[in-house]
Design a protein around this motif. Structure first.
Motif, PDB file in Angstrom:
ATOM      1  N   ILE A 184       0.816  -1.223   0.000  1.00  0.00           N
ATOM      2  CA  ILE A 184       0.000   0.000   0.000  1.00  0.00           C
ATOM      3  C   ILE A 184       0.849   1.273   0.000  1.00  0.00           C
ATOM      4  O   ILE A 184       0.348   2.348  -0.321  1.00  0.00           O
ATOM      5  N   GLU A 185       2.122   1.162   0.359  1.00  0.00           N
ATOM      6  CA  GLU A 185       3.017   2.318   0.345  1.00  0.00           C
ATOM      7  C   GLU A 185       4.406   1.848  -0.057  1.00  0.00           C
ATOM      8  O   GLU A 185       4.820   0.735   0.294  1.00  0.00           O
ATOM      9  N   THR A 186       5.138   2.708  -0.764  1.00  0.00           N
ATOM     10  CA  THR A 186       6.526   2.376  -1.118  1.00  0.00           C
ATOM     11  C   THR A 186       7.432   3.577  -0.909  1.00  0.00           C
ATOM     12  O   THR A 186       7.002   4.730  -1.049  1.00  0.00           O
ATOM     13  N   THR A 187       8.657   3.285  -0.532  1.00  0.00           N
ATOM     14  CA  THR A 187       9.733   4.272  -0.556  1.00  0.00           C
ATOM     15  C   THR A 187      10.807   3.701  -1.480  1.00  0.00           C
ATOM     16  O   THR A 187      10.614   2.651  -2.105  1.00  0.00           O
ATOM     17  N   LEU A 188      11.923   4.364  -1.544  1.00  0.00           N
ATOM     18  CA  LEU A 188      12.982   3.893  -2.436  1.00  0.00           C
ATOM     19  C   LEU A 188      13.490   2.518  -2.027  1.00  0.00           C
ATOM     20  O   LEU A 188      13.796   1.677  -2.881  1.00  0.00           O
ATOM     21  N   THR A 189      13.535   2.249  -0.706  1.00  0.00           N
ATOM     22  CA  THR A 189      14.151   1.001  -0.237  1.00  0.00           C
ATOM     23  C   THR A 189      13.249   0.154   0.650  1.00  0.00           C
ATOM     24  O   THR A 189      13.698  -0.856   1.189  1.00  0.00           O
ATOM     25  N   SER A 190      11.992   0.535   0.818  1.00  0.00           N
ATOM     26  CA  SER A 190      11.107  -0.252   1.677  1.00  0.00           C
ATOM     27  C   SER A 190       9.655  -0.086   1.219  1.00  0.00           C
ATOM     28  O   SER A 190       9.338   0.825   0.450  1.00  0.00           O
TER      29      SER A 190
END
Length: 303
Positions: A184-190
């Protein structure tokens, strides 16, 4: 005329105003010490004369007196040398200790890396089985790195993000291929994963044996038990406890033929027009350590 006897009496010091007589000197501690020394010396000389060692007597007496002093000096000298050696070696000891600490840290890092590689290897062995079921799907390995202890529906964070091709909406499965949830959510590394225990996490599913269809959804009443529900089953469904539930792929949000779990109980819904099945997921949602993210299942770009 000077009185010699008066001089002798004045020679001996008078303390606190009282006179000290010559005969009184023979009763003092000093006199007794002198007498003892004289007796010892006389005895030593007599013993030396009787044994033909008169010539060497002075040196022997001197040795007798000096030996304890020499022993003390030797002991102090040796202790001082040992202490000096220890201080001279302190830099070497500190350097050796720092080197050992560095080597210990490197070994710990190697052990952590070894554990990760081992876990990856074991996971990819399971992946071979998953790919046998769905050979066209593309999977990305990921480790669970965070959980919110207050989150009752089992949401967690993985160590793969957009840099590894993870997108919002990607489906997550366990090492055994059972449905876990969606990104449901993303960052560059997680990335954060919502599980199938979350109310509102709808997935079109079917009972494998009877082909009865329904909507898999989270339920607050059953979530703490690690259970979800299959809603809108037919009122006269032939599904029973132990039947397998799989995804249908309807709507394109979830890929088809992903195993979900087994039916634990079938209940009539409040409306009375349909049934509800309590589902035990095949994945232990609250104890996951590693998962696979399906980044492509042949349906084009995911939402």
């Amino acid at each position: 005329m000077c009185n010699p006897q008066g001089r002798v009496r004045r020679f001996f010091v008078i303390q606190q105003g009282g006179e000290f007589g010559l005969k009184d000197f023979f009763y003092t501690v000093k006199f007794k010490i002198l007498l003892a020394v004289a007796v010892i010396l006389a005895g030593s000389m007599a013993w030396a004369g009787a044994n033909g060692r008169l010539a060497s007597a002075p040196s022997q007496i001197l040795s007798l007196v000096l030996t304890p002093v020499q022993q003390v000096a030797s002991f102090l000298g040796g202790g001082l040398n040992d202490l000096t050696d220890k201080y001279l070696r302190i830099d070497a000891i500190i350097e050796e200790n720092e080197q050992l600490q560095l080597e210990n840290q490197q070994l710990r890092e190697q052990l952590v890396e070894y554990d990760r590689i081992k876990a990856e290897y074991e996971a990819y062995q399971d992946l071979n089985n998953i790919r046998t079921e769905n050979p066209d799907y593309t999977y990305q390995s990921a480790f669970v790195i965070g959980r919110d202890p207050l989150e009752q529906f089992g949401a967690f964070t993985i160590d793969q993000g957009s840099a590894q091709g993870i997108q919002r909406g990607d489906v997550v499965v366990s090492d055994d291929g059972y449905l876990v949830g969606r990104v449901i959510e993303t960052t560059l590394t997680s990335s954060k994963v919502m599980t199938l225990l979350q109310p509102g996490s709808y997935a079109a599913c079917v009972v494998s044996r009877t082909r009865d269809s329904g909507n898999l959804n989270g339920n607050a009443e059953y979530a703490l038990q690690g259970m979800s529900v299959l809603e809108n089953l037919s009122r006269d469904t032939l599904a029973t406890v132990g039947d397998e539930v799989i995804t249908t792929g309807l709507g394109g949000e979830y890929p088809p033929n992903i195993r979900v779990g087994t039916i634990q109980e079938i209940l009539p819904e409040d409306s009375g027009r349909s049934s509800l099945a309590v589902i035990k997921p095949g994945a232990d949602i609250f104890d996951l350590k590693h998962v696979f993210v399906i980044t492509d299942f042949g349906q084009g770009e995911q939402p």
